[in-house]
Design a protein around this motif. Structure first.
Motif, short mmCIF file in Angstrom:
data_model
loop_
_atom_site.label_atom_id
_atom_site.label_comp_id
_atom_site.label_asym_id
_atom_site.label_seq_id
_atom_site.Cartn_x
_atom_site.Cartn_y
_atom_site.Cartn_z
N LYS A 1 0.82 -1.22 0.01
CA LYS A 1 0.06 -0.06 -0.27
C LYS A 1 0.77 1.26 0.13
N THR A 2 0.62 2.36 -0.66
CA THR A 2 1.25 3.35 -0.99
C THR A 2 1.01 4.45 0.05
N ALA A 3 1.74 5.70 -0.06
CA ALA A 3 1.50 6.57 1.07
C ALA A 3 0.30 7.45 0.48
N TYR A 4 -0.22 7.13 -0.50
CA TYR A 4 -1.62 7.74 -0.91
C TYR A 4 -2.72 6.88 -0.65
N ASP A 5 -2.46 5.83 -0.09
CA ASP A 5 -3.91 4.93 0.75
C ASP A 5 -4.44 4.24 -0.79
N ILE A 6 -3.65 4.26 -1.78
CA ILE A 6 -4.22 3.23 -3.18
C ILE A 6 -3.29 2.01 -3.10
N ASP A 7 -4.19 0.93 -3.00
CA ASP A 7 -3.41 -0.51 -3.00
C ASP A 7 -3.41 -0.55 -4.62
N PHE A 8 -2.34 -0.76 -5.11
CA PHE A 8 -1.97 -0.98 -6.59
C PHE A 8 -2.27 -2.59 -6.93
N HIS A 9 -2.30 -3.36 -5.73
CA HIS A 9 -2.38 -4.94 -5.85
C HIS A 9 -3.73 -5.28 -5.93
N LYS A 10 -4.92 -4.37 -5.84
CA LYS A 10 -6.39 -4.83 -5.88
C LYS A 10 -6.72 -3.99 -6.96
N GLU A 11 -7.73 -4.71 -7.66
CA GLU A 11 -8.57 -4.18 -8.85
C GLU A 11 -9.68 -3.19 -8.41
N THR A 12 -9.37 -1.97 -8.84
CA THR A 12 -10.32 -0.61 -8.36
C THR A 12 -10.97 -0.08 -9.40
N SER A 13 -11.97 0.66 -9.10
CA SER A 13 -12.66 1.31 -10.10
C SER A 13 -12.97 2.92 -9.49
N SER A 14 -12.41 3.84 -10.28
CA SER A 14 -12.73 5.16 -9.57
C SER A 14 -14.43 5.57 -10.01
N MET A 15 -14.71 5.10 -10.77
CA MET A 15 -16.07 5.33 -11.13
C MET A 15 -16.96 4.56 -10.50
N ALA A 16 -18.36 5.06 -9.86
CA ALA A 16 -19.46 4.26 -9.44
C ALA A 16 -20.19 3.56 -10.64
N GLY A 17 -20.13 2.21 -10.60
CA GLY A 17 -20.55 1.70 -11.63
C GLY A 17 -19.85 1.42 -12.86
N ASP A 178 7.95 8.38 -5.13
CA ASP A 178 8.04 8.92 -4.04
C ASP A 178 7.78 8.54 -2.54
N SER A 179 7.01 7.33 -2.67
CA SER A 179 6.87 6.82 -1.30
C SER A 179 7.76 5.68 -0.87
N SER A 180 8.82 5.16 -1.57
CA SER A 180 9.52 4.00 -1.38
C SER A 180 11.18 4.50 -1.68
N GLU A 181 11.76 3.46 -1.44
CA GLU A 181 13.28 3.59 -1.85
C GLU A 181 13.43 3.07 -3.28
N ASN A 182 12.66 2.81 -3.82
CA ASN A 182 12.60 2.14 -5.36
C ASN A 182 12.79 3.22 -6.16
N LEU A 183 13.40 3.21 -7.43
CA LEU A 183 13.44 4.03 -8.58
C LEU A 183 13.98 5.58 -8.14
N GLN A 184 14.66 5.35 -7.07
CA GLN A 184 15.57 6.71 -6.81
C GLN A 184 16.59 7.15 -7.65
N ASP A 185 17.21 6.21 -8.64
CA ASP A 185 18.10 6.80 -9.38
C ASP A 185 17.45 7.18 -10.88
N LYS A 186 16.08 7.20 -10.80
CA LYS A 186 15.63 7.57 -12.17
C LYS A 186 14.88 8.98 -11.71
N SER A 187 14.94 9.54 -12.90
CA SER A 187 14.15 11.14 -12.74
C SER A 187 12.67 10.70 -13.21
#
Length: 541
Positions: A1-17, A178-187
């Protein structure tokens, strides 16, 4: 789970319906709301059109976002890990096909996704999945020292439905950085480049994506039951009909056979009967600007297709070019004009979905007439015409008019107060004093602050009826979005599906609305909201 409370490991939908785009893509008839109208930005007389051409992907063949885009997304994740060295943890990430819409801009340098109005004002912005405040947007994009034109190389427009998975993938990678140690070597710029290359490789490579779709197009491609009826409708009128697609012949043949109605694995040439010319692998937009691109004939296109270089093009007539077959790969606009026997680009109407590759380049460089396929129109118009949206829009109109009235009143009071101060008049003949005017100004200013706050909330609520994150596709606040501006400027016509041609005569004379500038309202029955005459109802905004 990320710092923005979005779980990228779950299927989600930003639209209702259901997904808005999916509704538009899968529905070809509708009881209420949008009825398949073709809208006109530039007068187009079909009597003067001698050839009508079509793109294939997202024009004739509409793709299902919940399956096709997810397939692109998952394959791109693998490429990021295997080819670019990204952490394996991203392989379990899921895709939300509802989150992004067309017409947004990527700020590659800062890791932001932006929605612009027609004046290039950044009205909505997200860094990853975190919404930027008005102050943050102002600091980044409204500085006089840093004027942005929002074009390459620092910005990228998401002008096609193919680009939505890469936007979601990019936002995920920005969040991970932004929320982990990963990809720090990339802009952020390098991350965008990696994502774009991975997604592009999926579309251009036949190793996986298109081979997977070719096995059975049904889960990925929407079959329009009215498509070939509409194409025949045009062909019977005497106009030439052509197919011009970037997809290579093998994939084009599979998809067109599926749209024709053949079961998976059954390939025939029956679908070709409605086309006078078929060009696959066209490499648009290069096709429209480079007249040196070579043309190849597809021989034995059904059983074991092979490509042979077409020599001596300058000496061949259109009949000689097409005598040995009408299926080609590659080529350029000059060759196509010869095949179609057209003398001017204005004789061709081209129907496509991609703002840049299909619409802008063909119109701007060749003078072709253009029609843009926008399947989201069905959702946009249905929401716009719903009773709830109509009531909200009426409230916005009233508040808009009320704001103009209050601002006008403030101007009048301010002018009067300044005059009294300059003339050192403590009280005017009617008995009102300077203090009375100051009190009136204070009251009206307080009312104006309240009106503006309510108007902002009403506009926000109205936009959320269309999409909870990005709002109405064709609007940004109360202004046309930059996407709407491009549609208006470059698409002579626009509609939701290519098959809507069946609703009009092939000789139809499409006419656009009359152009109006703000001062034109002064001589109309309904005045401009800034007019001093408040005796009539406000005009639409």
């Amino acid at each position: 789970k990320t710092a923005y409370d979005i779980d990228f490991h779950k299927e989600t939908s930003s639209m209702a319906g259901a997904y808005a785009g999916t509704i538009g893509m899968m529905a070809f008839t509708n009881i209420e709301g949008y009825q398949g109208e073709i809208f006109c930005n530039r007068n187009t007389n079909m009597e003067k059109i001698s050839a009508v051409g079509f793109d294939m992907d997202y024009t004739l063949a509409l793709y299902r976002p919940d399956t096709f885009e997810k397939l692109v997304f998952k394959e791109s994740l693998k490429r990021l890990v295997n080819k670019k060295g990204y952490p394996e943890l991203i392989l379990s990430f899921e895709y939300d096909p509802t989150y992004f819409v067309r017409g947004l801009h990527v700020d590659k340098k800062r890791g932001n996704i932006l929605k612009l109005d027609r004046h290039k004002y950044v009205k909505v912005a997200y860094h990853g999945f975190r919404k930027l405040s008005k102050d943050e947007r102002a600091e980044l994009y409204f500085s006089a020292a840093d004027t942005n034109d929002f074009t390459e190389p620092e910005f990228q427009c998401l002008d096609t439905l193919f680009s939505l998975p890469e936007a979601y993938l990019y936002s995920q990678m920005v969040t991970i950085k932004d929320s982990s140690e990963n990809l720090q070597d990339k802009s952020y710029f390098e991350i965008w480049k990696d994502v774009r290359q991975s997604v592009d490789a999926c579309h251009w490579s036949h190793e996986f994506l298109k081979r997977e779709v070719a096995k059975d197009p049904a889960p990925y491609v929407v079959r329009d039951p009215h498509l070939f009826e509409s194409l025949r409708h045009l062909k019977r009128s005497g106009r030439k009909v052509f197919l011009l697609t970037n997809s290579f012949w093998e994939y084009t043949n599979v998809v067109m056979n599926y749209l024709w109605g053949n079961p998976p694995g059954t390939l025939t040439d029956e679908w070709q009967d409605v086309f006078d010319v078929v060009i696959a692998g066209s490499c648009k937009p290069g096709f429209f600007v480079n007249n040196r691109l070579a043309l190849y004939r597809v021989r034995d296109p059904e059983s074991s297709p092979t490509l042979t270089f077409v020599e001596g093009l300058q000496d061949l007539t259109s009949k000689e070019l097409l005598r040995e077959g009408k299926v080609f790969q590659g080529g350029n606009w000059e060759i196509l004009h010869k095949m179609l026997d057209v003398k001017s680009g204005s004789e061709i109407l081209y129907v496509g979905d991609h703002m840049y590759s299909d619409v802008i380049r063909s119109k701007r460089d060749l003078g072709w007439r253009t029609m843009m396929v926008i399947p989201e129109l069905l959702h946009e118009i249905d929401r716009m015409e719903s009773p709830l949206a109509q009531r909200e829009y009426q409230s916005i109109k009233e508040l808009y008019f009320q704001r103009a009235t209050q601002e006008d009143h403030i101007n009048e009071l301010s002018v009067k107060l300044e005059e009294m101060e300059e003339q050192k008049m403590e009280e005017e003949e009617g008995g009102a004093t300077q203090e009375d005017y100051r009190d009136a100004l204070r009251i009206v200013n307080e009312q104006l602050v309240s009106t503006k706050a309510e108007l902002r909330e009403r506009v926000k609520t109205y936009h959320e009826m269309f999409h909870p994150v990005w709002g109405q596709l064709f609007k940004t606040g109360l202004q046309n979005s930059i996407f709407a501006q491009h549609v208006e400027k470059y698409a002579c016509l626009y509609t939701s599906h290519a098959s809507n041609f069946r609703f009009v005569s092939p000789s139809c004379n499409f006419r656009s609305m009359a152009d109006l500038l703000p001062h034109d309202g002064l001589r109309r029955a309904v005045p401009n909201p800034n007019s001093r005459d408040r005796s009539v109802e406000p005009p639409p905004i």
